[in-house]
Design a protein around this motif. Structure first.
Motif, mmCIF file in Angstrom:
data_model
loop_
_atom_site.group_PDB
_atom_site.id
_atom_site.type_symbol
_atom_site.label_atom_id
_atom_site.label_comp_id
_atom_site.label_asym_id
_atom_site.label_seq_id
_atom_site.Cartn_x
_atom_site.Cartn_y
_atom_site.Cartn_z
ATOM 1 N N ASP A 212 0.806 -1.112 -0.079
ATOM 2 C CA ASP A 212 0.041 0.163 -0.125
ATOM 3 C C ASP A 212 0.970 1.186 0.118
ATOM 4 O O ASP A 212 0.400 2.381 0.028
ATOM 5 C CB ASP A 212 -0.881 -0.184 1.018
ATOM 6 C CG ASP A 212 -1.879 -1.139 1.218
ATOM 7 O OD1 ASP A 212 -2.497 -1.287 0.131
ATOM 8 O OD2 ASP A 212 -2.343 -1.611 2.205
ATOM 9 N N ALA A 216 -0.330 5.289 -0.739
ATOM 10 C CA ALA A 216 -0.284 6.163 0.610
ATOM 11 C C ALA A 216 0.665 7.487 0.053
ATOM 12 O O ALA A 216 0.258 8.624 0.350
ATOM 13 C CB ALA A 216 0.326 5.591 1.675
ATOM 14 N N LEU A 231 -5.659 11.857 6.267
ATOM 15 C CA LEU A 231 -6.383 11.279 7.252
ATOM 16 C C LEU A 231 -5.586 10.145 7.926
ATOM 17 O O LEU A 231 -5.323 9.186 7.163
ATOM 18 C CB LEU A 231 -7.720 10.776 6.861
ATOM 19 C CG LEU A 231 -8.661 9.904 7.926
ATOM 20 C CD1 LEU A 231 -8.972 10.883 8.921
ATOM 21 C CD2 LEU A 231 -9.762 9.310 7.235
ATOM 22 N N GLN A 232 -5.097 10.057 8.979
ATOM 23 C CA GLN A 232 -4.066 9.123 9.378
ATOM 24 C C GLN A 232 -4.998 8.093 10.136
ATOM 25 O O GLN A 232 -5.839 8.156 10.735
ATOM 26 C CB GLN A 232 -3.257 9.893 10.872
ATOM 27 C CG GLN A 232 -2.236 10.946 10.000
ATOM 28 C CD GLN A 232 -1.274 10.421 9.178
ATOM 29 O OE1 GLN A 232 -1.080 9.195 9.274
ATOM 30 N NE2 GLN A 232 -0.638 11.330 8.471
ATOM 31 N N PRO A 233 -4.506 6.925 9.870
ATOM 32 C CA PRO A 233 -5.137 5.682 10.517
ATOM 33 C C PRO A 233 -4.783 5.689 11.990
ATOM 34 O O PRO A 233 -3.844 6.017 12.285
ATOM 35 C CB PRO A 233 -4.435 4.449 9.870
ATOM 36 C CG PRO A 233 -3.049 4.915 9.453
ATOM 37 C CD PRO A 233 -3.255 6.591 8.763
ATOM 38 N N ALA A 234 -5.859 5.052 12.603
ATOM 39 C CA ALA A 234 -5.859 4.947 14.028
ATOM 40 C C ALA A 234 -4.923 4.068 14.502
ATOM 41 O O ALA A 234 -4.636 2.916 13.740
ATOM 42 C CB ALA A 234 -7.298 4.606 14.566
ATOM 43 N N GLU A 235 -4.070 4.210 15.549
ATOM 44 C CA GLU A 235 -3.362 3.583 16.266
ATOM 45 C C GLU A 235 -3.866 2.842 17.263
ATOM 46 O O GLU A 235 -4.770 3.117 18.066
ATOM 47 C CB GLU A 235 -2.070 4.406 16.961
ATOM 48 C CG GLU A 235 -1.113 5.224 15.888
ATOM 49 C CD GLU A 235 0.069 5.884 16.615
ATOM 50 O OE1 GLU A 235 0.224 5.533 17.783
ATOM 51 O OE2 GLU A 235 0.540 6.544 15.732
#
Length: 261
Positions: A212, A216, A231-235
């Motif tokens: 990916d 990205a 939009l950052q992916p949740a950690e």
């Protein structure tokens, strides 16, 4: 077989008194997106120059060779022809030293894989014999090979009837983990739940997995050009109650209407 047309190594595989002529082809290819070094102020490309330390001037690539520094500080200049003359038997012969179970190879040792193809008619039958014998015994041959003047350990085993020569690290190149692992003991309930979760999770089809990073990176470039936000992916957050997290995971992977376990 999707392999390059030009061999990177030509020589022999020997086991006992049996010798088979082979050629090696890279079994993998690099995949990814190349980024360039640029000047942060204006985006212009950065060029690296090779400068002679003694003369203080740029040196052409054709005038650059290798050097070996002796213990007394003297530098011995080595030309490509000198390196090609290294007295290493493994430059042209992959001599089998012995055999080990395939599942006994430590993956941390793996470097790069090459396909070995029989070279000429004389190599056909012994090649097929070695591949079939290794398959039957579920073993890999251990040998040494020199590629581009560097001698490496290698493991040889069959993949889809084709011999793979996998270069390996030398044992002294592997660092031991020492005491960085967790010393906290696990409970029997935790172990049972984690094992159940593992059993319920689906198997992985590697053919369906994709990188990916390129996508990205394109999103990043578009955001930089437009001034937009990414939009950052949740950690993930650490589980406060490990048992509760495991039980919830087991029920989730079981799916609706299914009983865990």
């Amino acid at each position: 077989m999707d392999v390059p047309t030009h061999a990177i190594w030509t020589g022999w595989i020997t086991f006992g008194l049996v010798s088979l002529p082979v050629q090696l082809f890279p079994a993998t290819r690099r995949h990814g997106v190349d980024l360039h070094e640029v000047h942060a102020a204006d985006g212009s490309r950065i060029q690296h120059q090779r400068v002679c330390q003694a003369e203080g001037r740029e040196v052409d690539n054709r005038d650059i060779t290798k050097g070996y520094k002796t213990p007394d500080g003297h530098t011995v200049v080595l030309e490509e022809t000198d390196l090609q003359a290294l007295p290493l038997p493994s430059k042209h012969v992959i001599d089998v030293l012995g055999f080990v179970p395939v599942d006994g190879l430590d993956p941390i040792l793996f470097l790069r894989a090459y396909y070995a193809a029989p070279h000429g008619q004389a190599g056909q039958r012994p090649y097929a014999l070695l591949a079939a014998t290794l398959t039957r015994a579920e073993r890999a041959a251990v040998a040494k090979v020199t590629l581009r003047t560097r001698e490496r350990l290698a493991a040889v085993w069959p993949r889809r009837d084709t011999l793979v020569v996998q270069t390996l690290l030398w044992p002294e190149e592997v660092r031991e983990p020492r005491d960085i692992a967790s010393t906290t003991p696990v409970t029997g309930q935790e172990l049972e739940l984690a094992s159940l979760l593992m059993a319920q999770m689906p198997s992985v089809d590697f053919a369906e997995l994709h990188d990916d990073y390129a996508s990205a990176l394109q999103q990043l470039v578009a955001a930089k050009e437009s001034g937009g936000q990414l939009l950052q992916p949740a950690e993930p957050e650490p589980a406060v109650d490990l048992i509760a997290a495991l039980e919830k995971s087991v029920h989730k992977t079981a799916g609706p209407g299914r009983t865990p376990g």
